[in-house]
Every structure is written in C-alpha cells, then in structure tokens.
Motif scaffolding. Structure first.
Motif, PDB file in Angstrom:
ATOM      1  N   UNK A 111      36.054  -2.027  69.410  1.00  0.00           N
ATOM      2  CA  UNK A 111      36.406  -1.320  68.122  1.00  0.00           C
ATOM      3  C   UNK A 111      35.728  -1.853  67.070  1.00  0.00           C
ATOM      4  N   UNK A 112      35.838  -2.976  66.814  1.00  0.00           N
ATOM      5  CA  UNK A 112      34.657  -3.649  65.786  1.00  0.00           C
ATOM      6  C   UNK A 112      33.219  -3.312  65.938  1.00  0.00           C
ATOM      7  N   UNK A 113      32.654  -3.512  67.073  1.00  0.00           N
ATOM      8  CA  UNK A 113      31.415  -3.511  67.356  1.00  0.00           C
ATOM      9  C   UNK A 113      30.943  -2.129  67.035  1.00  0.00           C
ATOM     10  N   UNK A 114      31.445  -1.175  67.688  1.00  0.00           N
ATOM     11  CA  UNK A 114      31.598   0.158  67.477  1.00  0.00           C
ATOM     12  C   UNK A 114      31.374   0.693  66.198  1.00  0.00           C
ATOM     13  N   UNK A 115      32.254  -0.027  65.237  1.00  0.00           N
ATOM     14  CA  UNK A 115      32.529   0.347  63.849  1.00  0.00           C
ATOM     15  C   UNK A 115      30.992  -0.336  63.115  1.00  0.00           C
ATOM     16  N   UNK A 116      30.849  -1.468  63.237  1.00  0.00           N
ATOM     17  CA  UNK A 116      29.631  -1.925  62.763  1.00  0.00           C
ATOM     18  C   UNK A 116      28.290  -1.324  62.905  1.00  0.00           C
ATOM     19  N   UNK A 117      28.312  -0.700  64.227  1.00  0.00           N
ATOM     20  CA  UNK A 117      27.126   0.148  64.685  1.00  0.00           C
ATOM     21  C   UNK A 117      26.904   1.283  63.576  1.00  0.00           C
ATOM     22  N   UNK A 118      28.187   1.800  63.420  1.00  0.00           N
ATOM     23  CA  UNK A 118      28.052   2.978  62.546  1.00  0.00           C
ATOM     24  C   UNK A 118      28.057   2.679  61.064  1.00  0.00           C
ATOM     25  N   UNK A 168      37.729   7.332  58.223  1.00  0.00           N
ATOM     26  CA  UNK A 168      38.858   7.068  57.608  1.00  0.00           C
ATOM     27  C   UNK A 168      38.761   5.905  56.537  1.00  0.00           C
ATOM     28  N   UNK A 169      38.989   6.106  55.247  1.00  0.00           N
ATOM     29  CA  UNK A 169      38.770   4.877  54.339  1.00  0.00           C
ATOM     30  C   UNK A 169      37.611   3.863  54.576  1.00  0.00           C
ATOM     31  N   UNK A 170      36.171   4.473  54.952  1.00  0.00           N
ATOM     32  CA  UNK A 170      35.209   3.782  54.855  1.00  0.00           C
ATOM     33  C   UNK A 170      35.029   2.903  56.218  1.00  0.00           C
ATOM     34  N   UNK A 171      35.971   3.354  57.321  1.00  0.00           N
ATOM     35  CA  UNK A 171      35.796   2.749  58.386  1.00  0.00           C
ATOM     36  C   UNK A 171      36.559   3.263  59.486  1.00  0.00           C
ATOM     37  N   UNK A 172      36.708   3.120  60.799  1.00  0.00           N
ATOM     38  CA  UNK A 172      37.672   3.771  61.654  1.00  0.00           C
ATOM     39  C   UNK A 172      39.176   3.297  61.589  1.00  0.00           C
ATOM     40  N   UNK A 173      40.013   4.050  62.068  1.00  0.00           N
ATOM     41  CA  UNK A 173      41.345   3.832  62.106  1.00  0.00           C
ATOM     42  C   UNK A 173      41.801   4.010  63.635  1.00  0.00           C
ATOM     43  N   UNK A 208      32.983  -0.528  56.836  1.00  0.00           N
ATOM     44  CA  UNK A 208      33.121  -1.705  55.987  1.00  0.00           C
ATOM     45  C   UNK A 208      34.449  -2.070  56.394  1.00  0.00           C
ATOM     46  N   UNK A 209      35.376  -1.268  56.893  1.00  0.00           N
ATOM     47  CA  UNK A 209      36.671  -1.668  57.149  1.00  0.00           C
ATOM     48  C   UNK A 209      37.197  -1.214  58.485  1.00  0.00           C
ATOM     49  N   UNK A 210      38.264  -1.930  58.940  1.00  0.00           N
ATOM     50  CA  UNK A 210      38.800  -1.410  60.128  1.00  0.00           C
ATOM     51  C   UNK A 210      40.345  -1.425  59.922  1.00  0.00           C
ATOM     52  N   UNK A 211      40.889  -0.204  60.409  1.00  0.00           N
ATOM     53  CA  UNK A 211      42.404   0.081  59.969  1.00  0.00           C
ATOM     54  C   UNK A 211      43.240   0.031  61.177  1.00  0.00           C
ATOM     55  N   UNK A 212      44.573  -0.484  61.348  1.00  0.00           N
ATOM     56  CA  UNK A 212      45.352  -0.322  62.245  1.00  0.00           C
ATOM     57  C   UNK A 212      46.794  -0.320  61.770  1.00  0.00           C
TER      58      UNK A 212
END
Length: 158
Positions: A99-106, A71-76, A109-113
């Motif tokens: 959430x952030x560490x999992x996103x970084x592993x993949x 979702x938009x260059x990162x997870x939502x 570049x963004x996290x969304x909420x």
C-alpha cells in the motif's frame, strides 16, 4: 498458509459472496452484526475510484483489500480483511508495505485507514506501521460505533 506466496489479484464477482460471509463472521464486523449481504454488495458496487483485490495465499482466497484513490492527497485503505487462517502470519504487514510503496510511486503524501474504536488489535497494527490517530468518526460503518481515522504522513521513500 504460513510462509506462503502472497498475491493481490483483482477481485472477481464470483468470490464476493463467500469472502463477504467469511469476513462478516469475524471481528470487527461480527461485533457490529454487519450483514454479509451488505458487505458483498459493497464489494460488487462499481466505483471508478476504488481498486479491490482478493488476497491470495498459496492460491487460496485469504481476504480482501479495497483502496480508494484519490482521497485527501493519498489513498484510503477502506478495507483490509484477512480470514482467520491468514491472520498472525505477517500478511497484513506485506499488504501495508505494498500500500505504501504503491502510494509513493503515485506521489501520495498521505496514507489513510480506519479502524473501529473497539478494535484494539487493528488500531495497534496500524500504529505499529506508523499511522497516527487523526479523528473519531461516529457511525461511519454502523450506528452506535465509532471509527478511528488514522493517517501516515509524511510518506518517505524506503
């Protein structure tokens, strides 16, 4: 539940109705009169881009997490809901760190909420964790209510 073991486990169909009822009874969902049946249907809906988890604390169901990716260059993080007995114990912070560490592993570049505009407690929580307001989305969850989209960017390895 304080000081307990926090685990994210795959959400099972058998847990959806009771968790949805508990979540619908608390803010922000209770303010919007969001029906438990609608929330349960959301949790049960098959979607290959979504991972849903039950938050388990000391073996007890304590909430739900739903992550949409990509979702938009990162997870939502489309849902983070903790039942009252699991609130104010640092569990939300544990989930955001996961959430952030999992996103970084993949390579995200963004996290969304999102948080409801009237949910000042939720907005403060996300802002404390480095999210900034990106947009206002009228009627996203319920008619007559605005959601605030928040973004954490850029992500940096710890």
């Amino acid at each position: 539940m304080a000081g307990g073991s926090v685990r994210l486990l795959p959400l099972e169909q058998s847990s959806c109705a009771s968790l949805a009822a508990g979540i619908a009874a608390i803010e922000p969902w209770s303010v919007m009169n969001y029906p438990a049946e609608t929330l349960a249907a959301f949790l049960l809906r098959p979607d290959g881009s979504v991972s849903r988890y039950v938050v388990s604390v000391n073996g007890e169901e304590a909430g739900v997490v739903s992550v949409r990716h990509p979702w938009l260059k990162g997870p939502y993080l489309e849902l983070l809901a903790l039942l009252p007995q699991a609130q104010d114990q640092g569990i939300g912070s544990i989930i955001i760190a996961w959430f952030e560490s999992t996103a970084l592993k993949h390579g995200a570049r963004n996290l969304w909420v999102c948080a409801s505009s009237f949910n000042t407690r939720g907005l403060r929580f996300y802002e404390r964790h480095g999210f900034t307001r990106a947009a206002t989305l009228p009627g996203l969850v319920a008619d007559g209510y605005d959601e605030i989209l928040l973004r954490k960017f850029p992500l940096h390895p710890a």
